[in-house]
Design a protein around this motif. Structure first.
Motif, short mmCIF file in Angstrom:
data_model
loop_
_atom_site.label_atom_id
_atom_site.label_comp_id
_atom_site.label_asym_id
_atom_site.label_seq_id
_atom_site.Cartn_x
_atom_site.Cartn_y
_atom_site.Cartn_z
N UNK A 79 53.62 45.80 43.72
CA UNK A 79 54.66 45.41 42.77
C UNK A 79 54.11 45.01 41.41
N UNK A 80 52.81 45.10 41.23
CA UNK A 80 52.18 44.76 39.95
C UNK A 80 52.17 46.01 39.06
N UNK A 81 52.71 45.88 37.87
CA UNK A 81 52.78 46.99 36.92
C UNK A 81 51.58 46.89 35.98
N UNK A 82 50.82 47.98 35.88
CA UNK A 82 49.64 47.97 35.02
C UNK A 82 49.67 49.12 34.02
N UNK B 64 41.73 53.80 39.73
CA UNK B 64 41.48 52.68 40.65
C UNK B 64 42.64 51.69 40.68
N UNK B 65 43.29 51.48 39.55
CA UNK B 65 44.46 50.60 39.58
C UNK B 65 45.56 51.19 40.45
N UNK B 66 45.79 52.49 40.32
CA UNK B 66 46.79 53.15 41.16
C UNK B 66 46.40 53.05 42.63
N UNK B 67 45.14 53.18 42.91
CA UNK B 67 44.67 53.18 44.30
C UNK B 67 44.74 51.79 44.94
N UNK B 68 44.23 50.79 44.23
CA UNK B 68 44.10 49.46 44.84
C UNK B 68 45.32 48.56 44.65
N UNK B 69 46.17 48.83 43.68
CA UNK B 69 47.34 47.98 43.48
C UNK B 69 48.62 48.63 43.98
N UNK B 70 48.51 49.80 44.57
CA UNK B 70 49.69 50.51 45.07
C UNK B 70 50.46 49.62 46.05
N UNK B 71 51.78 49.58 45.86
CA UNK B 71 52.63 48.81 46.76
C UNK B 71 52.65 47.31 46.52
N UNK C 215 35.88 45.03 42.66
CA UNK C 215 36.53 44.69 41.39
C UNK C 215 38.05 44.75 41.49
N UNK C 216 38.59 45.84 41.98
CA UNK C 216 40.04 46.01 41.95
C UNK C 216 40.74 45.24 43.07
N UNK C 217 40.08 45.00 44.18
CA UNK C 217 40.65 44.09 45.17
C UNK C 217 40.67 42.66 44.63
N UNK C 218 39.64 42.29 43.86
CA UNK C 218 39.63 40.97 43.22
C UNK C 218 40.83 40.83 42.28
N UNK C 219 41.06 41.86 41.44
CA UNK C 219 42.20 41.81 40.53
C UNK C 219 43.51 41.67 41.30
N UNK C 220 43.66 42.41 42.38
CA UNK C 220 44.89 42.36 43.17
C UNK C 220 45.11 40.94 43.71
N UNK C 221 44.09 40.35 44.30
CA UNK C 221 44.20 38.99 44.85
C UNK C 221 44.49 37.98 43.74
N UNK C 222 43.80 38.12 42.61
CA UNK C 222 44.00 37.22 41.47
C UNK C 222 45.43 37.30 40.96
N UNK C 223 45.92 38.50 40.81
CA UNK C 223 47.28 38.69 40.29
C UNK C 223 48.32 38.13 41.26
N UNK D 159 48.26 34.28 41.28
CA UNK D 159 48.78 33.66 40.04
C UNK D 159 50.13 34.21 39.61
N UNK D 160 50.80 34.94 40.51
CA UNK D 160 52.12 35.50 40.24
C UNK D 160 52.16 36.34 38.96
N UNK D 161 51.12 37.12 38.76
CA UNK D 161 51.05 38.02 37.61
C UNK D 161 51.71 39.33 38.01
#
Length: 186
Positions: A155-158, A146-153, A115-123, A126-128
């Motif tokens: 640059x996406x702010x959640x 999970x957002x902190x874990x999978x989106x770390x580094x 789920x969270x790797x999907x969100x990272x790739x999607x963002x 799509x330059x989100x």
């Protein structure tokens, strides 16, 4: 020496008993994440609620991404249910433009990493740059983790908020539903 150890245990247990409401209340509020967000690129949710619609109409999010569940394998009664159609009708009722609604189809319930790797790739694709995640209040701490874990580094702010504002942790341990939800989640 044994008596001293027993006395310490009795004093500690007495303190826990005396302050149980304060301790349990703090546990409940710790498990809830409700982060003020401001303006973000998108809102991610599982349902169009009044809170999500307000975010959109205030201009705090440009688009709404709705993750629809796939219950065909688990719930026989929902095998023929049109989740995408339901979300589209919710969006129409909330005056959300079709162009601003993105429905994410089934397949994310496999695991947190999927789920969270999907969100990272999607963002990234799509330059989100920023998103607010609206989820059930008892899932908010998990989402933040999970957002902190999978989106770390990345640059996406959640940000994470409960999808509705109708939650209360006042004496939550006396409410069987809340007690079960929180204990099953954690």
């Amino acid at each position: 020496m044994m008596r001293r150890g027993l006395l310490i245990v009795i004093v500690l247990l007495s303190g826990v008993f005396i302050f149980r409401e304060a301790i349990l209340g703090k546990i409940g509020t710790f498990l809830l994440v409700d982060q003020p967000a401001g303006k973000v690129d998108i809102a991610v949710t599982g349902a169009i609620t009044d809170k999500v619609a307000r975010c959109y109409h205030r201009g705090d999010c440009k688009k709404i991404y709705v993750v629809v569940g796939d219950f065909r394998d688990t719930w026989k009664a929902l095998r023929d249910f049109d989740m995408e159609g339901m979300v589209t009708r919710q969006a129409q009722a909330a005056n959300i433009k079709k162009i601003d609604l993105v429905i994410i189809k089934p397949g994310l319930a496999v695991s947190a990493s999927v789920k969270f790797n999907y969100f990272k790739k999607l963002f990234l694709k799509n330059n989100i740059k920023s998103a607010i995640f609206y989820h059930t209040y008892y899932h908010t701490r998990n989402y933040r983790f999970y957002l902190d874990r999978y989106l770390a580094g990345s640059g996406i702010v959640t940000f994470v908020q409960p999808v509705d504002d109708n939650y209360s942790f006042e004496r939550w341990w006396e409410n069987t539903m809340l007690d079960n939800l929180l204990s099953e989640e954690y």
